[in-house]
Design a protein around this motif. Structure first.
Motif, PDB file in Angstrom:
ATOM      1  N   SER A 179       2.154  24.430 -15.657  1.00  0.00           N
ATOM      2  CA  SER A 179       3.351  24.094 -14.873  1.00  0.00           C
ATOM      3  C   SER A 179       4.220  23.090 -15.616  1.00  0.00           C
ATOM      4  O   SER A 179       5.457  23.144 -15.533  1.00  0.00           O
ATOM      5  N   LEU A 180       3.599  22.190 -16.368  1.00  0.00           N
ATOM      6  CA  LEU A 180       4.365  21.241 -17.177  1.00  0.00           C
ATOM      7  C   LEU A 180       5.103  21.961 -18.301  1.00  0.00           C
ATOM      8  O   LEU A 180       6.256  21.634 -18.608  1.00  0.00           O
ATOM      9  N   SER A 181       4.456  22.936 -18.903  1.00  0.00           N
ATOM     10  CA  SER A 181       5.118  23.715 -19.965  1.00  0.00           C
ATOM     11  C   SER A 181       6.324  24.463 -19.405  1.00  0.00           C
ATOM     12  O   SER A 181       7.383  24.525 -20.042  1.00  0.00           O
ATOM     13  N   ARG A 182       6.189  25.022 -18.228  1.00  0.00           N
ATOM     14  CA  ARG A 182       7.322  25.717 -17.601  1.00  0.00           C
ATOM     15  C   ARG A 182       8.462  24.756 -17.275  1.00  0.00           C
ATOM     16  O   ARG A 182       9.631  25.167 -17.202  1.00  0.00           O
ATOM     17  N   SER A 183       8.113  23.469 -17.126  1.00  0.00           N
ATOM     18  CA  SER A 183       9.137  22.462 -16.816  1.00  0.00           C
ATOM     19  C   SER A 183       9.728  21.842 -18.081  1.00  0.00           C
ATOM     20  O   SER A 183      10.527  20.900 -17.983  1.00  0.00           O
ATOM     21  N   GLY A 184       9.316  22.333 -19.252  1.00  0.00           N
ATOM     22  CA  GLY A 184       9.954  21.890 -20.482  1.00  0.00           C
ATOM     23  C   GLY A 184       9.126  20.993 -21.375  1.00  0.00           C
ATOM     24  O   GLY A 184       9.632  20.499 -22.389  1.00  0.00           O
ATOM     25  N   ALA A 185       7.866  20.774 -21.054  1.00  0.00           N
ATOM     26  CA  ALA A 185       7.027  19.923 -21.912  1.00  0.00           C
ATOM     27  C   ALA A 185       6.729  20.632 -23.232  1.00  0.00           C
ATOM     28  O   ALA A 185       6.397  21.819 -23.252  1.00  0.00           O
ATOM     29  N   ARG A 186       6.851  19.890 -24.348  1.00  0.00           N
ATOM     30  CA  ARG A 186       6.463  20.433 -25.654  1.00  0.00           C
ATOM     31  C   ARG A 186       4.952  20.587 -25.751  1.00  0.00           C
ATOM     32  O   ARG A 186       4.434  21.532 -26.348  1.00  0.00           O
ATOM     33  N   TYR A 187       4.255  19.617 -25.190  1.00  0.00           N
ATOM     34  CA  TYR A 187       2.791  19.577 -25.261  1.00  0.00           C
ATOM     35  C   TYR A 187       2.299  18.740 -24.097  1.00  0.00           C
ATOM     36  O   TYR A 187       2.992  17.818 -23.621  1.00  0.00           O
ATOM     37  N   VAL A 224      -8.506  10.846 -13.635  1.00  0.00           N
ATOM     38  CA  VAL A 224      -7.830  11.927 -14.353  1.00  0.00           C
ATOM     39  C   VAL A 224      -6.555  11.347 -14.948  1.00  0.00           C
ATOM     40  O   VAL A 224      -5.793  10.655 -14.251  1.00  0.00           O
ATOM     41  N   GLY A 225      -6.329  11.609 -16.222  1.00  0.00           N
ATOM     42  CA  GLY A 225      -5.125  11.160 -16.890  1.00  0.00           C
ATOM     43  C   GLY A 225      -4.390  12.335 -17.508  1.00  0.00           C
ATOM     44  O   GLY A 225      -5.010  13.246 -18.064  1.00  0.00           O
ATOM     45  N   VAL A 226      -3.071  12.318 -17.417  1.00  0.00           N
ATOM     46  CA  VAL A 226      -2.234  13.385 -17.968  1.00  0.00           C
ATOM     47  C   VAL A 226      -1.253  12.777 -18.962  1.00  0.00           C
ATOM     48  O   VAL A 226      -0.564  11.797 -18.648  1.00  0.00           O
ATOM     49  N   ARG A 227      -1.206  13.381 -20.152  1.00  0.00           N
ATOM     50  CA  ARG A 227      -0.304  12.926 -21.218  1.00  0.00           C
ATOM     51  C   ARG A 227       0.676  14.055 -21.534  1.00  0.00           C
ATOM     52  O   ARG A 227       0.266  15.212 -21.707  1.00  0.00           O
ATOM     53  N   VAL A 228       1.962  13.730 -21.626  1.00  0.00           N
ATOM     54  CA  VAL A 228       2.997  14.743 -21.798  1.00  0.00           C
ATOM     55  C   VAL A 228       3.943  14.331 -22.920  1.00  0.00           C
ATOM     56  O   VAL A 228       4.364  13.172 -23.000  1.00  0.00           O
ATOM     57  N   LEU A 229       4.271  15.288 -23.782  1.00  0.00           N
ATOM     58  CA  LEU A 229       5.311  15.121 -24.789  1.00  0.00           C
ATOM     59  C   LEU A 229       6.477  16.018 -24.397  1.00  0.00           C
ATOM     60  O   LEU A 229       6.344  17.245 -24.344  1.00  0.00           O
ATOM     61  N   ALA A 230       7.623  15.403 -24.100  1.00  0.00           N
ATOM     62  CA  ALA A 230       8.834  16.146 -23.731  1.00  0.00           C
ATOM     63  C   ALA A 230       9.950  15.699 -24.670  1.00  0.00           C
ATOM     64  O   ALA A 230      10.305  14.517 -24.678  1.00  0.00           O
ATOM     65  N   GLY A 231      10.466  16.624 -25.456  1.00  0.00           N
ATOM     66  CA  GLY A 231      11.445  16.236 -26.459  1.00  0.00           C
ATOM     67  C   GLY A 231      10.809  15.288 -27.454  1.00  0.00           C
ATOM     68  O   GLY A 231       9.800  15.618 -28.093  1.00  0.00           O
ATOM     69  N   ASN A 232      11.367  14.089 -27.565  1.00  0.00           N
ATOM     70  CA  ASN A 232      10.805  13.060 -28.437  1.00  0.00           C
ATOM     71  C   ASN A 232      10.301  11.865 -27.631  1.00  0.00           C
ATOM     72  O   ASN A 232      10.381  10.719 -28.078  1.00  0.00           O
ATOM     73  N   GLY A 233       9.777  12.140 -26.459  1.00  0.00           N
ATOM     74  CA  GLY A 233       9.260  11.077 -25.624  1.00  0.00           C
ATOM     75  C   GLY A 233       7.888  11.392 -25.058  1.00  0.00           C
ATOM     76  O   GLY A 233       7.597  12.529 -24.671  1.00  0.00           O
ATOM     77  N   TRP A 234       7.027  10.381 -25.038  1.00  0.00           N
ATOM     78  CA  TRP A 234       5.698  10.502 -24.449  1.00  0.00           C
ATOM     79  C   TRP A 234       5.702   9.909 -23.043  1.00  0.00           C
ATOM     80  O   TRP A 234       6.359   8.896 -22.777  1.00  0.00           O
ATOM     81  N   GLY A 235       4.933  10.530 -22.180  1.00  0.00           N
ATOM     82  CA  GLY A 235       4.678   9.980 -20.860  1.00  0.00           C
ATOM     83  C   GLY A 235       3.211  10.099 -20.517  1.00  0.00           C
ATOM     84  O   GLY A 235       2.539  11.058 -20.929  1.00  0.00           O
ATOM     85  N   PHE A 236       2.692   9.123 -19.794  1.00  0.00           N
ATOM     86  CA  PHE A 236       1.285   9.143 -19.382  1.00  0.00           C
ATOM     87  C   PHE A 236       1.171   8.595 -17.972  1.00  0.00           C
ATOM     88  O   PHE A 236       1.834   7.610 -17.610  1.00  0.00           O
TER      89      PHE A 236
END
Length: 483
Positions: A16-24, A55-67
């Motif tokens: 679902s994160l990938s469908r929302s635009g996450a690179r990884y 549970v921890g989730v790490r997301v790379l969107a564009g050139n930004g990380w979120g956790f």
């Protein structure tokens, strides 16, 4: 405990994160169980038992990380909220971020577990308390003994890693630690002797059989007598001496002056505000003389039975063994997938980990080891005309670039004409990291090499502790300043 997290649920979350635009994106779920039993002066001092789910989730969107993370690990709605929070943070970070290279990885499906013979949780609290009280009983038989302390700790972490690349990895680490302490006082003097190591003892990825093998009670009288003898011993002299350092103290020296210095995030300035930086720089790779030709230091996450070992790091990379310093030359940093690309490396060397899923993964040490040489400890001492032998850490201080340091030890012995002489108390030595390691002229053989577990290496903000280990033999260093 058993794995209760559903990898399918986490994989759906990442899709679902990938469908929302996450690179990884990746998700980690951990269940961490800790138990500590400590006795002091023939009484129970501490009993602590905790179980943590996260549970921890790490997301790379564009050139930004979120956790983002949650302790409500079995609530589907809470997991979705956590994932969306991480995505929102990544998008916000992208607005001020610089280009990020994050190489693709292959999908991995694997399981890994440390091994043990006797499950730590199969031994009752009552038995652990009785074992410790019996272990310290011989220590308190002299009025100069102020405190007799014994400690046993048990640890288990189960981890599930799922990534948007398709990886699903289960890992379980089971560990135990233990030790005893004798604290002696006379007048204004205080001395301490510990076994097998200070700060709670030694730690290995094994079960109750490790505690039994330490023979704590069998070493209690010895450390009592040594603590008392130190009260009457002369202070280790100040001046310049050839210094022979035992395995236990040298392992901590490796930790502070090499392990932390070789963390690439420090060298790139990511940790400066809290944990400090490093005197090492990527421009030094392959050319900088970190130590003498006898100094080879490796990172090795594949050693069986060590608390610094694992199957895969928290980015899904397989555990590796590789040199940091090779025959005195600095050759590599500890890296992750993103940081490796910043110094032109094609791949991570698998050193990104977190204390639990509630914390963001960082570059962390594994087993950072000084490789053994060819000289026996007896040969090193016999070839030393005027020196001091020291071992077992008592205090330490090192600057935030891991360059200038000072260490104090529990015990020392004068070396006179190739023989161990009089007992010395409160030995303190200092120096500069490269000068110190360049002065190493003899490295002990495999017989003096030992791997020591360190369960509380601190780093990150918020602070997280990591379980690492360090192997070292005895070694000699010429012209060291004693203080």
């Amino acid at each position: 405990m058993s794995h209760s997290f559903d990898p399918t649920q986490l994989a759906d979350l990442l899709r679902s994160l990938s469908r929302s635009g996450a690179r990884y994106s990746d998700a980690r779920a951990t269940t961490t169980e800790r138990q500590l039993v400590r006795v002091r002066n023939h009484r129970v001092d501490v009993i602590s038992s905790t179980v943590d789910h996260a549970v921890g989730v790490r997301v790379l969107a564009g050139n930004g990380w979120g956790f983002a993370s949650t302790s409500d690990a079995r609530n589907h709605e809470a997991l979705e909220i956590t994932a969306q929070r991480a995505l929102s943070l990544a998008r916000a970070s992208h607005l001020i971020g610089s280009p990020i290279s994050f190489p693709d990885s292959d999908a991995v499906s694997a399981s890994w577990a440390s091994s043990y013979l006797i499950d730590p949780w199969s031994i009752s609290l009552e038995m652990k308390i009785e074992y410790l009280l019996a272990a310290i009983e011989p220590i308190g038989t002299d009025p100069r003994i102020h405190q007799a302390v014994g400690e046993i700790s048990s640890y288990r972490q189960q981890k599930l890693f799922v990534s948007s690349a398709g990886s699903i990895i289960h890992q379980t680490a089971t560990e135990m630690g233990g030790g005893i302490e004798a604290h002696a006082m006379a007048g204004n003097d205080y001395q301490r002797r510990t076994y097998p190591n200070p700060f709670g003892g030694d730690y290995q990825a094994r079960g109750w059989e490790f505690i039994e093998g330490l023979d704590l009670r069998g070493n209690a009288s010895r450390i009592r007598d040594e603590a008392i003898a130190l009260l009457d011993a002369p202070k280790a002299p100040a001046g310049t001496f050839d210094l022979v350092i035992g395995s236990s103290q040298l392992a901590l020296q490796v930790h502070e002056s090499c392990g932390h210095a070789a963390e690439l995030d420090r060298a790139l300035g990511y940790e400066v505000s809290l944990a400090g930086g490093s005197f090492l720089d990527p421009s030094m790779l392959g050319t900088f003389h970190y130590g003498s030709p006898g100094v080879t230091i490796v990172a090795d996450a594949t050693i069986a039975g060590s608390i610094g070992s694992f199957g895969f790091d928290d980015e899904g990379n397989k555990a590796q063994r590789f040199p940091l310093v090779e025959r005195g030359i600095f050759v590599d940093f500890l890296t992750g997938r993103e940081s490796a690309a910043r110094i032109g490396r094609d791949a991570s060397n698998a050193t990104v980990r977190a204390e639990s899923a509630s914390r963001l993964p960082l570059i962390r040490m594994t087993n950072i080891n000084l490789e053994p040489g060819t000289a026996s400890l007896d040969e090193i001492i016999a070839s030393t005309r005027n020196g001091i032998f020291i071992d077992t850490n008592k205090s330490w201080s090192i600057d935030d670039r891991r360059l200038n340091f000072q260490f104090g030890c529990e015990v020392g012995f004068a070396i006179e004409n190739g023989r161990l002489g009089r007992l010395l108390k409160n030995p303190v030595y200092g120096g500069s990291t490269p000068s110190f390691w360049r002065s190493c002229d003899l490295v002990g053989d495999r017989a003096s090499w030992q791997l020591w577990g360190l369960p509380n290496c601190g780093k990150g903000e918020p602070l997280q502790t990591m379980r690492v280990a360090h192997g070292a033999p005895a070694a000699r260093f010429l012209g060291v300043e004693m203080r």
